[in-house]
Design a protein around this motif. Structure first.
Motif, short mmCIF file in Angstrom:
data_model
loop_
_atom_site.label_atom_id
_atom_site.label_comp_id
_atom_site.label_asym_id
_atom_site.label_seq_id
_atom_site.Cartn_x
_atom_site.Cartn_y
_atom_site.Cartn_z
N GLY A 157 -10.73 -9.62 -5.28
CA GLY A 157 -10.57 -8.66 -4.42
C GLY A 157 -9.74 -9.24 -3.14
N ARG A 158 -9.39 -10.73 -3.38
CA ARG A 158 -8.46 -11.12 -2.23
C ARG A 158 -6.83 -11.05 -2.65
N THR A 159 -6.54 -10.23 -3.67
CA THR A 159 -5.30 -10.05 -3.97
C THR A 159 -4.43 -9.26 -2.83
N SER A 160 -3.39 -9.94 -2.44
CA SER A 160 -2.85 -9.25 -1.40
C SER A 160 -1.97 -7.94 -1.86
N TYR A 161 -1.80 -6.99 -1.30
CA TYR A 161 -1.15 -6.06 -1.43
C TYR A 161 0.31 -6.09 -1.72
N THR A 162 0.87 -7.25 -1.21
CA THR A 162 2.16 -7.70 -1.52
C THR A 162 2.19 -7.87 -3.11
N GLU A 163 1.30 -8.75 -3.29
CA GLU A 163 1.37 -9.34 -4.85
C GLU A 163 1.04 -8.06 -5.78
N ILE A 164 0.18 -7.22 -5.57
CA ILE A 164 -0.22 -6.07 -6.15
C ILE A 164 1.10 -5.18 -6.27
N ALA A 165 1.77 -5.07 -5.16
CA ALA A 165 3.09 -4.26 -5.41
C ALA A 165 4.29 -4.98 -6.36
N GLU A 166 4.33 -5.98 -6.09
CA GLU A 166 5.32 -6.86 -6.87
C GLU A 166 4.85 -6.63 -8.30
N GLU A 167 3.71 -6.86 -8.63
CA GLU A 167 3.27 -6.89 -10.10
C GLU A 167 3.57 -5.43 -10.68
N LEU A 168 3.39 -4.54 -9.99
CA LEU A 168 3.46 -2.99 -10.39
C LEU A 168 4.75 -2.10 -10.13
N ARG A 169 5.55 -3.09 -9.27
CA ARG A 169 7.06 -2.52 -8.85
C ARG A 169 6.72 -1.52 -8.06
N ILE A 170 6.04 -1.38 -6.89
CA ILE A 170 6.03 -0.14 -6.09
C ILE A 170 5.80 -0.83 -4.82
N THR A 171 5.87 -0.08 -3.73
CA THR A 171 5.94 -0.69 -2.32
C THR A 171 4.40 -0.84 -2.00
N VAL A 172 4.59 -1.74 -0.87
CA VAL A 172 3.50 -2.34 -0.17
C VAL A 172 2.52 -1.18 0.37
N GLY A 173 3.10 -0.29 1.01
CA GLY A 173 2.56 0.93 1.65
C GLY A 173 2.06 1.80 0.70
N THR A 174 2.64 1.83 -0.50
CA THR A 174 1.93 2.80 -1.62
C THR A 174 0.60 2.15 -1.88
N VAL A 175 0.38 0.78 -2.13
CA VAL A 175 -0.83 0.14 -2.64
C VAL A 175 -1.77 0.23 -1.54
N ARG A 176 -1.32 0.01 -0.05
CA ARG A 176 -2.30 0.20 1.03
C ARG A 176 -2.78 1.60 1.32
N ASN A 177 -1.97 2.74 1.01
CA ASN A 177 -2.29 4.03 0.88
C ASN A 177 -3.33 4.37 -0.17
N ARG A 178 -3.26 3.90 -1.32
CA ARG A 178 -3.93 4.20 -2.47
C ARG A 178 -5.40 3.43 -2.18
N VAL A 179 -5.42 2.17 -1.79
CA VAL A 179 -6.60 1.46 -1.65
C VAL A 179 -7.28 2.23 -0.61
N GLN A 180 -6.84 2.55 0.62
CA GLN A 180 -7.41 3.13 1.74
C GLN A 180 -8.23 4.63 1.08
N ARG A 181 -7.25 5.25 0.25
CA ARG A 181 -7.84 6.62 -0.07
C ARG A 181 -9.05 6.47 -1.08
#
Length: 166
Positions: free
Chosen positions: A34-58
């Motif tokens: 749960g401490r994985t940063s949005y940046t790490e997730i975005a890089e792994e999935l090849r998407i933007t950090v904003g997309t990760v942030r928005n998805r997690v928020q939703r």
């Protein structure tokens, strides 16, 4: 692929939540850590950090995802961990659940099929404190017909990284 997940809003009312593979990929990574940063997730999935942030928020706003630290109560000064199986008058099921979730020492509540209608986990700092919760709060809830308790002695597995959406 798009998968539909039913989310109970109220017992008599449900709404559909649409989750896609990207949602499941994000959830899977956060389940592992749960401490994985949005940046790490975005890089792994090849998407933007904003997309990760928005998805997690939703996901969190819709109560699909909750990011927490999981604690072993036996190692943090709460050695009394008890699981209650509770039979209730079914027409009062929601009322009983509402009352149980108000008790701070009750850490888990779930409706179930089988022998018991509800399972509730109570964590206290001592058996004396457990007795107080049982006697002064739980036993006074209208609609409870029977409570069976099991004192947990040790936790051998406590994981939350199961596969989602399968």
């Amino acid at each position: 692929m798009v998968r539909e997940i039913k989310k109970n809003v109220k017992a008599e009312n449900t709404q559909q939540q649409i989750l896609d593979d990207l949602d499941f990929e994000i959830i899977t990574r956060l389940q592992k850590d749960g401490r994985t940063s949005y940046t790490e997730i975005a890089e792994e999935l090849r998407i933007t950090v904003g997309t990760v942030r928005n998805r997690v928020q939703r996901l969190t706003e819709n109560e699909i995802l909750k990011i927490v630290g999981v604690v072993n109560p036996f190692k943090t000064g709460n050695p009394s961990v008890t699981m209650f199986g509770i039979k209730v008058q079914l027409h009062l099921l929601e009322d009983v659940i509402s009352e149980l979730v108000k008790i701070p020492e009750v850490r888990f509540v779930a409706a179930a099929t089988g022998v018991y209608d509800i399972y509730a986990e109570v964590i206290t700092s001592s058996n004396e404190e457990l007795y107080k919760v049982f006697k002064s709060q739980m036993s006074k809830i209208e609609g409870i017909e029977l409570m069976d308790s099991s004192l947990l002695l040790a936790i051998y597995k406590q994981t939350y990284d199961w596969e989602v959406g399968t």
